[in-house]
Design a protein around this motif. Sequence first.
Motif, mmCIF file in Angstrom:
data_model
loop_
_atom_site.group_PDB
_atom_site.id
_atom_site.type_symbol
_atom_site.label_atom_id
_atom_site.label_comp_id
_atom_site.label_asym_id
_atom_site.label_seq_id
_atom_site.Cartn_x
_atom_site.Cartn_y
_atom_site.Cartn_z
ATOM 1 N N LEU A 123 0.744 -1.208 0.025
ATOM 2 C CA LEU A 123 -0.194 -0.085 0.095
ATOM 3 C C LEU A 123 0.949 1.324 -0.148
ATOM 4 N N ILE A 124 1.972 1.028 0.569
ATOM 5 C CA ILE A 124 2.964 2.319 0.421
ATOM 6 C C ILE A 124 3.620 2.579 -0.575
ATOM 7 N N LEU A 125 3.913 1.614 -1.388
ATOM 8 C CA LEU A 125 4.717 1.932 -2.617
ATOM 9 C C LEU A 125 4.176 1.753 -3.951
ATOM 10 N N ASN A 126 2.663 1.439 -3.952
ATOM 11 C CA ASN A 126 2.071 1.245 -5.165
ATOM 12 C C ASN A 126 1.789 2.612 -5.848
ATOM 13 N N ASP A 127 1.026 2.718 -6.944
ATOM 14 C CA ASP A 127 1.007 4.029 -7.653
ATOM 15 C C ASP A 127 0.421 5.223 -6.966
ATOM 16 N N GLY A 180 0.324 5.316 -3.541
ATOM 17 C CA GLY A 180 0.687 5.134 -2.174
ATOM 18 C C GLY A 180 1.137 6.347 -1.671
ATOM 19 N N ILE A 181 1.598 6.257 -0.414
ATOM 20 C CA ILE A 181 2.097 7.254 0.326
ATOM 21 C C ILE A 181 3.371 8.044 -0.336
ATOM 22 N N VAL A 182 4.096 7.293 -0.935
ATOM 23 C CA VAL A 182 5.607 7.844 -1.541
ATOM 24 C C VAL A 182 5.033 8.512 -2.599
ATOM 25 N N ASN A 183 4.429 7.843 -3.626
ATOM 26 C CA ASN A 183 3.904 8.594 -4.721
ATOM 27 C C ASN A 183 3.137 9.792 -4.543
ATOM 28 N N ASN A 184 2.252 9.937 -3.673
ATOM 29 C CA ASN A 184 1.623 11.101 -3.221
ATOM 30 C C ASN A 184 2.580 12.097 -2.726
ATOM 31 N N ALA A 185 3.293 11.807 -2.083
ATOM 32 C CA ALA A 185 4.460 12.864 -1.557
ATOM 33 C C ALA A 185 5.174 13.339 -2.823
#
Length: 327
Positions: A165-169, A171-176
């Motif tokens: 969930l963190i690494l998907n398109d 997710g938190i990382v891509n939203n950041a």
Amino acid sequence: MTTELNRADLNRTDPDRTGVNMVPVTRPRKSLRTPGSFPWFAVIPALIVAALFTIGPLVVIVIFSFMSRPPQGGGVIYEFTLEPYVNFLFQSDFLGNVAFDSRYLEVFGTSLFQATVTTVVCLLLSFPIALWIATRPEKIQNVLVLLITIPFWTNLLVRTYAWMLILNDNGIVNNAFAALGLPKMELLYTPLASQLGLIYTFLPFMVLPMYSALAGFDFRLAEAAYDLGAKKTTVVRRIILPFATPGIVSGILLVFMPAFGSYVQPVLLGGGKVLLIGNLIASQFGDSRNWPFGAALSVIILIMLMIALIFIAFYSKKSGKKVEISL
């Protein structure tokens, strides 16, 4: 008659002494058994259970690795052969020509690379964490160690799905990245995602043994070195690191070997694009239905583990430092 005289002599009062009757002293018989211990036959059931559920599966795997594969696949034929081990390095075509095949060595190389990166990163992150925890007051140390062990309370699959969930398109990382005006990156189902999952999973296995080694260190020695003019790097290299070496060696082994044969992270986070030795073994017992070859790969990993344990035992004996492979 003799017995009666002996009793009379023992009960006779000696006028030259204090007048106290001489009573024979009987010493209690010493028990050969340690208090609280069990007789040897009481541990037989536990030994049988341990043999069935630990040594038993290993024996089965070793036996299967020397058996033949049935024509239809699945199971084994109880005919001795070295073909599973030969197929690790060589393959034969329909004409019977044998040629060197490096495919499985490449899988071992990929597994070795990811396990090495995981071990090095965990080591670099764990040493300052363990050192910082060891220098806190005792009550705070207990709380910090509790925080380190919290991931063990949750199932590994749940934690791995959380990373998905963190690494998907979305997710938190891509939203950041999007909030910062940066383009989205493909993080999930990549070797990087598999590597991050391995580091996250095995980081506590490096922190805990290292902290256990540093918890008994007298940091007044470091303060004395500072007072004598030593630099921080010198104190860490010459005083703290030698004392923490048993924990470091234990942590390296606890991280490297499980990471080398890991299965969950490459499948879920790598999306099947990263083939490690654990996935290869699972596919041999599953899709390929080649049980002897899967067993042979497992035996090869066991041999590597035995070599590592022999190295640890040799190091412990030579250096005089006790290394425990435990958390």
